[in-house]
Scaffold this active site. Structure first.
Site, mmCIF file in Angstrom:
data_model
loop_
_atom_site.group_PDB
_atom_site.id
_atom_site.type_symbol
_atom_site.label_atom_id
_atom_site.label_comp_id
_atom_site.label_asym_id
_atom_site.label_seq_id
_atom_site.Cartn_x
_atom_site.Cartn_y
_atom_site.Cartn_z
ATOM 1 C CD GLU A 76 59.352 28.653 21.490
ATOM 2 O OE1 GLU A 76 59.565 29.098 22.637
ATOM 3 O OE2 GLU A 76 58.351 27.968 21.199
ATOM 4 C CB CYS A 90 67.605 34.590 25.137
ATOM 5 S SG CYS A 90 67.643 32.946 25.830
ATOM 6 C CB CYS A 97 67.258 20.404 25.909
ATOM 7 S SG CYS A 97 68.733 20.327 26.953
ATOM 8 C CB CYS A 101 66.834 20.707 33.738
ATOM 9 S SG CYS A 101 68.575 20.695 33.258
ATOM 10 C CB CYS A 104 63.921 23.097 31.882
ATOM 11 S SG CYS A 104 64.150 23.757 30.225
ATOM 12 N N GLY A 147 67.984 24.190 24.470
ATOM 13 C CA GLY A 147 69.169 23.351 24.277
ATOM 14 C C GLY A 147 70.264 23.561 25.291
ATOM 15 C CD GLU A 148 74.591 22.101 28.292
ATOM 16 O OE1 GLU A 148 74.034 22.330 29.364
ATOM 17 O OE2 GLU A 148 75.621 22.709 27.923
ATOM 18 C CB SER A 179 73.884 29.329 30.010
ATOM 19 O OG SER A 179 73.362 28.672 31.131
ATOM 20 C CB SER A 201 72.274 26.070 34.844
ATOM 21 O OG SER A 201 70.970 26.205 35.203
ATOM 22 C CG LEU A 202 75.413 25.478 41.420
ATOM 23 C CD1 LEU A 202 76.464 24.680 40.690
ATOM 24 C CD2 LEU A 202 76.082 26.484 42.357
ATOM 25 C CG ASN A 203 69.474 25.548 38.750
ATOM 26 O OD1 ASN A 203 69.490 26.763 38.953
ATOM 27 N ND2 ASN A 203 69.507 25.056 37.545
ATOM 28 C CG ASN A 278 60.002 32.099 34.778
ATOM 29 O OD1 ASN A 278 59.543 33.077 35.335
ATOM 30 N ND2 ASN A 278 61.241 32.053 34.304
ATOM 31 C CB CYS A 321 64.550 31.649 32.572
ATOM 32 S SG CYS A 321 65.889 30.601 32.957
HETATM 33 S S1 SF4 Z 1 67.576 24.033 31.601
HETATM 34 FE FE1 SF4 Z 1 68.815 24.110 29.740
HETATM 35 S S2 SF4 Z 1 70.037 22.211 29.860
HETATM 36 FE FE2 SF4 Z 1 68.327 21.943 31.259
HETATM 37 S S3 SF4 Z 1 66.706 20.917 30.039
HETATM 38 FE FE3 SF4 Z 1 66.347 23.144 29.918
HETATM 39 S S4 SF4 Z 1 67.362 23.778 28.049
HETATM 40 FE FE4 SF4 Z 1 68.201 21.777 28.623
#
Ligand code: SF4
Length: 346
Positions: A76, A90, A97, A101, A104, A147-148, A179, A201-203, A278, A321
Protein backbone atom coordinates in the site's frame (compact mmCIF):
# COMPACT_ATOMS: atom_id res chain seq x y z
CA UNK A 1 28.66 -2.02 -20.81
CA UNK A 2 26.77 -4.36 -18.57
CA UNK A 3 23.22 -3.87 -17.49
CA UNK A 4 22.48 -5.64 -14.27
CA UNK A 5 19.77 -6.87 -12.06
CA UNK A 6 16.77 -4.68 -11.96
CA UNK A 7 15.55 -1.54 -13.49
CA UNK A 8 12.55 0.62 -13.80
CA UNK A 9 11.17 2.14 -16.90
CA UNK A 10 8.86 4.96 -16.18
CA UNK A 11 6.85 7.31 -18.25
CA UNK A 12 7.07 10.68 -16.63
CA UNK A 13 5.56 13.74 -18.19
CA UNK A 14 6.67 15.15 -20.54
CA UNK A 15 8.89 12.35 -21.84
CA UNK A 16 10.36 8.99 -21.31
CA UNK A 17 12.62 8.59 -18.36
CA UNK A 18 14.72 5.52 -17.87
CA UNK A 19 16.27 4.58 -14.60
CA UNK A 20 18.50 1.60 -14.38
CA UNK A 21 18.85 0.70 -10.80
CA UNK A 22 22.00 -1.06 -9.70
CA UNK A 23 24.20 0.52 -12.35
CA UNK A 24 25.44 4.02 -12.80
CA UNK A 25 23.36 4.42 -15.92
CA UNK A 26 20.63 7.00 -15.68
CA UNK A 27 19.38 8.45 -18.89
CA UNK A 28 16.51 10.60 -20.00
CA UNK A 29 16.04 9.96 -23.70
CA UNK A 30 13.32 12.47 -24.29
CA UNK A 31 13.72 12.16 -28.02
CA UNK A 32 13.77 8.36 -28.12
CA UNK A 33 16.21 5.61 -27.36
CA UNK A 34 19.16 4.68 -29.49
CA UNK A 35 18.43 1.47 -31.46
CA UNK A 36 21.43 -0.48 -30.16
CA UNK A 37 20.66 0.57 -26.63
CA UNK A 38 17.07 -0.58 -27.03
CA UNK A 39 18.21 -3.93 -28.34
CA UNK A 40 20.74 -4.28 -25.51
CA UNK A 41 17.98 -3.55 -23.01
CA UNK A 42 15.62 -6.09 -24.46
CA UNK A 43 18.34 -8.75 -24.22
CA UNK A 44 19.73 -7.99 -20.78
CA UNK A 45 17.21 -6.05 -18.81
CA UNK A 46 13.95 -6.97 -17.25
CA UNK A 47 11.02 -4.58 -17.14
CA UNK A 48 9.11 -4.95 -13.94
CA UNK A 49 6.34 -2.73 -12.83
CA UNK A 50 3.89 -2.66 -10.00
CA UNK A 51 0.37 -3.56 -11.03
CA UNK A 52 -2.32 -1.21 -9.89
CA UNK A 53 -4.94 -3.14 -7.90
CA UNK A 54 -7.14 -0.48 -6.37
CA UNK A 55 -7.35 3.16 -5.31
CA UNK A 56 -9.38 4.05 -2.24
CA UNK A 57 -10.20 7.67 -1.54
CA UNK A 58 -10.79 8.88 2.02
CA UNK A 59 -13.17 11.73 2.85
CA UNK A 60 -10.27 14.20 3.34
CA UNK A 61 -8.86 13.49 -0.15
CA UNK A 62 -6.13 11.09 0.99
CA UNK A 63 -5.75 8.21 -1.46
CA UNK A 64 -4.60 4.71 -0.61
CA UNK A 65 -3.20 2.85 -3.61
CA UNK A 66 -2.95 -0.93 -3.54
CA UNK A 67 -0.30 -2.46 -5.79
CA UNK A 68 0.17 -6.11 -6.64
CA UNK A 69 3.80 -7.20 -6.88
CA UNK A 70 5.20 -9.75 -9.32
CA UNK A 71 4.77 -12.55 -6.78
CA UNK A 72 1.14 -11.65 -6.08
CA UNK A 73 1.78 -9.92 -2.75
CA UNK A 74 0.08 -6.59 -2.13
CA UNK A 75 1.58 -3.34 -0.81
CA UNK A 76 0.00 0.00 0.00
CA UNK A 77 1.09 3.51 -0.86
CA UNK A 78 -0.63 6.67 0.34
CA UNK A 79 -0.98 10.07 -1.35
CA UNK A 80 -1.65 12.88 1.09
CA UNK A 81 -2.74 16.06 -0.69
CA UNK A 82 -2.29 19.39 1.04
CA UNK A 83 -3.92 22.77 0.33
CA UNK A 84 -0.60 24.56 0.30
CA UNK A 85 0.63 22.41 -2.61
CA UNK A 86 2.77 20.22 -0.39
CA UNK A 87 1.56 16.87 -1.69
CA UNK A 88 3.21 13.87 -0.13
CA UNK A 89 3.57 10.26 -1.18
CA UNK A 90 4.08 7.76 1.61
CA UNK A 91 5.90 4.68 0.29
CA UNK A 92 6.26 1.17 1.67
CA UNK A 93 9.64 -0.52 1.99
CA UNK A 94 8.58 -4.03 3.00
CA UNK A 95 5.59 -6.35 2.73
CA UNK A 96 4.56 -6.31 6.40
CA UNK A 97 7.03 -5.51 9.16
CA UNK A 98 9.03 -7.44 11.74
CA UNK A 99 9.19 -4.72 14.38
CA UNK A 100 5.85 -5.49 16.05
CA UNK A 101 5.20 -1.96 17.34
CA UNK A 102 2.11 -2.51 19.45
CA UNK A 103 0.13 0.46 18.14
CA UNK A 104 0.64 -0.38 14.43
CA UNK A 105 -1.64 -2.43 12.20
CA UNK A 106 1.20 -3.29 9.78
CA UNK A 107 3.17 -4.67 12.72
CA UNK A 108 0.42 -7.27 13.25
CA UNK A 109 1.27 -8.76 9.82
CA UNK A 110 4.82 -9.79 10.63
CA UNK A 111 7.36 -9.59 7.79
CA UNK A 112 6.80 -11.34 4.46
CA UNK A 113 9.63 -9.81 2.43
CA UNK A 114 11.72 -6.75 1.64
CA UNK A 115 10.87 -4.63 -1.40
CA UNK A 116 13.47 -4.06 -4.09
CA UNK A 117 14.69 -0.53 -4.82
CA UNK A 118 12.68 -0.64 -8.06
CA UNK A 119 9.48 -1.55 -6.22
CA UNK A 120 10.04 1.35 -3.82
CA UNK A 121 10.89 3.96 -6.46
CA UNK A 122 8.04 2.93 -8.67
CA UNK A 123 5.52 3.81 -5.96
CA UNK A 124 6.65 7.44 -6.22
CA UNK A 125 6.66 7.27 -10.03
CA UNK A 126 3.09 5.97 -10.02
CA UNK A 127 2.02 8.65 -7.56
CA UNK A 128 3.31 11.34 -9.89
CA UNK A 129 1.82 9.76 -12.94
CA UNK A 130 -1.60 9.13 -11.46
CA UNK A 131 -2.16 12.20 -9.37
CA UNK A 132 -0.14 15.18 -10.57
CA UNK A 133 -2.96 16.36 -12.80
CA UNK A 134 -5.53 15.70 -10.07
CA UNK A 135 -3.88 17.03 -6.91
CA UNK A 136 -0.86 18.92 -8.25
CA UNK A 137 2.77 17.91 -8.24
CA UNK A 138 4.08 15.55 -5.59
CA UNK A 139 6.67 17.51 -3.61
CA UNK A 140 7.52 15.17 -0.73
CA UNK A 141 8.28 11.50 -0.22
CA UNK A 142 8.12 9.83 3.17
CA UNK A 143 9.23 6.28 3.87
CA UNK A 144 6.48 5.78 6.42
CA UNK A 145 4.32 3.16 4.74
CA UNK A 146 4.49 -0.57 5.41
CA UNK A 147 7.79 -1.76 6.85
CA UNK A 148 10.83 -0.60 8.79
CA UNK A 149 12.98 1.05 6.10
CA UNK A 150 16.29 0.41 7.87
CA UNK A 151 15.55 -3.32 8.06
CA UNK A 152 15.85 -3.12 4.26
CA UNK A 153 18.69 -0.61 4.26
CA UNK A 154 20.41 -1.50 0.95
CA UNK A 155 17.28 -1.07 -1.16
CA UNK A 156 16.13 1.97 0.81
CA UNK A 157 19.40 3.89 0.42
CA UNK A 158 19.44 2.98 -3.28
CA UNK A 159 15.80 4.06 -3.73
CA UNK A 160 16.33 7.33 -1.83
CA UNK A 161 19.40 8.07 -4.00
CA UNK A 162 17.37 7.60 -7.17
CA UNK A 163 14.58 9.78 -5.84
CA UNK A 164 16.93 12.72 -5.27
CA UNK A 165 19.28 12.16 -8.24
CA UNK A 166 19.04 14.89 -10.85
CA UNK A 167 18.80 12.20 -13.53
CA UNK A 168 16.32 10.30 -11.41
CA UNK A 169 13.13 11.67 -9.84
CA UNK A 170 14.96 14.82 -8.74
CA UNK A 171 13.22 15.46 -5.42
CA UNK A 172 15.02 17.74 -3.01
CA UNK A 173 16.90 15.64 -0.38
CA UNK A 174 15.15 17.66 2.31
CA UNK A 175 11.82 16.49 0.92
CA UNK A 176 12.64 12.79 1.07
CA UNK A 177 12.29 11.54 4.64
CA UNK A 178 13.16 8.05 5.83
CA UNK A 179 11.57 7.04 9.12
CA UNK A 180 12.90 4.44 11.54
CA UNK A 181 11.76 2.80 14.74
CA UNK A 182 15.38 3.01 15.92
CA UNK A 183 17.75 0.48 14.31
CA UNK A 184 20.91 2.17 15.55
CA UNK A 185 23.68 0.70 13.31
CA UNK A 186 21.62 1.27 10.16
CA UNK A 187 20.67 4.76 11.34
CA UNK A 188 24.37 5.62 11.64
CA UNK A 189 25.01 4.28 8.16
CA UNK A 190 22.11 6.25 6.70
CA UNK A 191 23.31 9.51 8.27
CA UNK A 192 26.79 8.95 6.85
CA UNK A 193 25.77 7.81 3.35
CA UNK A 194 22.58 9.69 2.54
CA UNK A 195 21.71 13.36 2.54
CA UNK A 196 17.97 12.67 2.80
CA UNK A 197 16.01 13.62 5.90
CA UNK A 198 15.59 11.32 8.90
CA UNK A 199 12.59 10.77 11.15
CA UNK A 200 12.75 8.70 14.33
CA UNK A 201 9.58 7.21 15.74
CA UNK A 202 10.07 7.78 19.48
CA UNK A 203 6.67 7.29 21.15
CA UNK A 204 7.85 6.91 24.74
CA UNK A 205 10.03 8.68 27.27
CA UNK A 206 11.04 5.69 29.39
CA UNK A 207 12.54 2.34 28.47
CA UNK A 208 9.77 0.63 30.40
CA UNK A 209 7.10 2.00 28.05
CA UNK A 210 9.20 1.82 24.90
CA UNK A 211 10.25 -1.80 25.55
CA UNK A 212 6.56 -2.59 25.49
CA UNK A 213 5.16 -0.41 22.69
CA UNK A 214 8.26 -0.66 20.46
CA UNK A 215 10.11 -3.92 21.20
CA UNK A 216 13.14 -2.82 19.14
CA UNK A 217 13.96 -0.73 22.22
CA UNK A 218 15.02 -3.92 24.04
CA UNK A 219 17.92 -4.12 21.59
CA UNK A 220 18.66 -0.41 21.11
CA UNK A 221 17.39 1.50 24.11
CA UNK A 222 16.49 5.17 24.38
CA UNK A 223 19.81 6.28 25.75
CA UNK A 224 21.81 4.51 22.99
CA UNK A 225 19.47 5.78 20.27
CA UNK A 226 19.54 9.40 21.42
CA UNK A 227 23.27 9.45 22.20
CA UNK A 228 23.95 8.09 18.70
CA UNK A 229 21.87 10.88 17.17
CA UNK A 230 23.59 13.48 19.35
CA UNK A 231 27.02 12.31 18.17
CA UNK A 232 26.20 11.71 14.51
CA UNK A 233 24.41 15.01 13.99
CA UNK A 234 27.43 17.00 15.21
CA UNK A 235 29.02 16.61 11.80
CA UNK A 236 25.85 17.41 9.80
CA UNK A 237 25.18 21.08 9.21
CA UNK A 238 21.68 22.54 9.04
CA UNK A 239 20.23 19.11 9.65
CA UNK A 240 17.37 18.40 12.03
CA UNK A 241 15.99 14.99 12.86
CA UNK A 242 12.21 14.73 13.10
CA UNK A 243 10.95 12.89 16.18
CA UNK A 244 7.53 11.36 15.73
CA UNK A 245 5.49 10.84 18.86
CA UNK A 246 2.18 8.98 18.62
CA UNK A 247 0.03 10.07 21.56
CA UNK A 248 -1.42 7.06 23.42
CA UNK A 249 -3.94 7.92 26.14
CA UNK A 250 -2.71 7.10 29.63
CA UNK A 251 0.47 5.51 28.27
CA UNK A 252 2.88 8.21 27.04
CA UNK A 253 0.89 11.47 27.23
CA UNK A 254 1.37 12.70 30.81
CA UNK A 255 2.85 16.07 31.64
CA UNK A 256 5.82 14.19 33.14
CA UNK A 257 6.27 12.57 29.72
CA UNK A 258 6.36 16.03 28.13
CA UNK A 259 9.04 17.16 30.58
CA UNK A 260 11.06 13.97 30.13
CA UNK A 261 10.85 14.37 26.36
CA UNK A 262 12.39 17.84 26.64
CA UNK A 263 15.32 16.37 28.58
CA UNK A 264 15.73 13.42 26.23
CA UNK A 265 16.09 15.51 23.06
CA UNK A 266 18.38 18.05 24.71
CA UNK A 267 21.39 18.73 22.47
CA UNK A 268 19.86 17.09 19.38
CA UNK A 269 18.93 19.45 16.52
CA UNK A 270 15.33 18.36 16.05
CA UNK A 271 11.65 18.96 15.47
CA UNK A 272 8.89 17.01 17.19
CA UNK A 273 5.68 15.85 15.51
CA UNK A 274 2.86 14.95 17.89
CA UNK A 275 0.59 12.47 16.09
CA UNK A 276 -2.94 11.44 17.03
CA UNK A 277 -3.24 7.69 17.44
CA UNK A 278 -5.34 6.13 14.67
CA UNK A 279 -7.38 3.28 16.14
CA UNK A 280 -7.84 0.10 14.11
CA UNK A 281 -9.61 -3.16 14.77
CA UNK A 282 -7.95 -5.13 17.52
CA UNK A 283 -5.95 -2.13 18.76
CA UNK A 284 -5.76 -1.85 22.51
CA UNK A 285 -4.81 1.84 22.73
CA UNK A 286 -6.98 4.94 22.83
CA UNK A 287 -6.22 8.32 21.31
CA UNK A 288 -5.23 11.20 23.59
CA UNK A 289 -7.81 14.00 23.73
CA UNK A 290 -7.16 17.10 21.66
CA UNK A 291 -6.96 19.31 24.78
CA UNK A 292 -4.31 17.08 26.28
CA UNK A 293 -2.28 17.02 23.07
CA UNK A 294 -2.34 20.82 23.02
CA UNK A 295 -1.27 20.98 26.68
CA UNK A 296 1.58 18.55 25.88
CA UNK A 297 2.55 20.64 22.85
CA UNK A 298 2.58 23.84 24.90
CA UNK A 299 4.99 22.41 27.47
CA UNK A 300 7.41 21.46 24.70
CA UNK A 301 7.02 24.79 22.90
CA UNK A 302 7.59 26.79 26.11
CA UNK A 303 10.86 24.90 26.60
CA UNK A 304 11.99 26.02 23.13
CA UNK A 305 11.26 22.81 21.17
CA UNK A 306 10.06 23.09 17.58
CA UNK A 307 6.84 21.13 17.81
CA UNK A 308 3.96 20.41 15.42
CA UNK A 309 0.62 18.70 15.76
CA UNK A 310 -0.04 16.29 12.94
CA UNK A 311 -3.73 15.67 12.42
CA UNK A 312 -4.84 12.26 11.29
CA UNK A 313 -5.24 11.88 7.50
CA UNK A 314 -7.15 9.17 5.66
CA UNK A 315 -8.20 7.33 8.81
CA UNK A 316 -11.75 6.60 7.59
CA UNK A 317 -10.21 4.37 4.88
CA UNK A 318 -7.41 2.82 6.96
CA UNK A 319 -4.92 5.00 5.08
CA UNK A 320 -3.56 6.83 8.12
CA UNK A 321 -0.30 6.38 9.98
CA UNK A 322 -0.09 2.86 11.49
CA UNK A 323 -3.16 1.60 9.63
CA UNK A 324 -1.68 0.07 6.47
CA UNK A 325 -1.66 -3.58 5.51
CA UNK A 326 -3.83 -6.59 6.08
CA UNK A 327 -2.88 -8.97 8.86
CA UNK A 328 -3.51 -12.60 7.97
CA UNK A 329 -4.66 -15.36 10.26
CA UNK A 330 -1.27 -15.70 11.89
CA UNK A 331 -0.48 -12.44 13.60
CA UNK A 332 2.48 -11.12 15.54
CA UNK A 333 1.85 -11.44 19.28
CA UNK A 334 0.52 -8.65 21.43
CA UNK A 335 2.97 -8.19 24.28
CA UNK A 336 2.17 -8.29 27.97
CA UNK A 337 0.85 -4.94 29.16
CA UNK A 338 2.83 -3.61 32.15
CA UNK A 339 0.56 -3.71 35.23
CA UNK A 340 0.48 0.04 35.74
CA UNK A 341 -0.91 0.66 32.23
CA UNK A 342 -3.62 -1.97 32.25
CA UNK A 343 -6.29 0.48 33.41
CA UNK A 344 -5.40 2.91 30.57
CA UNK A 345 -6.34 0.25 28.02
CA UNK A 346 -9.69 -0.79 29.45
S1 SF4 B 1 5.35 1.49 13.19
FE1 SF4 B 1 6.70 1.13 11.44
S2 SF4 B 1 8.38 -0.09 12.34
FE2 SF4 B 1 6.69 -0.22 13.77
S3 SF4 B 1 5.54 -2.10 13.18
FE3 SF4 B 1 4.59 -0.35 12.11
S4 SF4 B 1 5.57 -0.31 10.12
FE4 SF4 B 1 6.87 -1.53 11.48
Amino acid sequence: MSVCTCFLLSLLSPGLELLIIGTSIFCQPYVGLNKDFKSMLSEHAEFKALTLKDIIKASDGTRKILFTLDDGLVIETVIIPCDRGRNTVCVSSQVGCAMNCQFCYTGRMGLTRHLTAAEIVEQAVYARRLFSSEVGSISNVVFMGMGEPFHNIESVIQAADIMVHDQGLHFSPRKVTVSTSGLVPQLKRFLRESNCALAVSLNATTDEVRNWVMPINRKYNLSLLLQTLREELRSKHNYKVLFEYVMLAGVNDSLEDARRLIDLVQGIPCKVNLISFNPHCGSQFKPTSEEKIIEFRNILAEAGCIVFLRPSRGDDQMAACGQLGKPGQVQAPLLRVPAKFQSALT
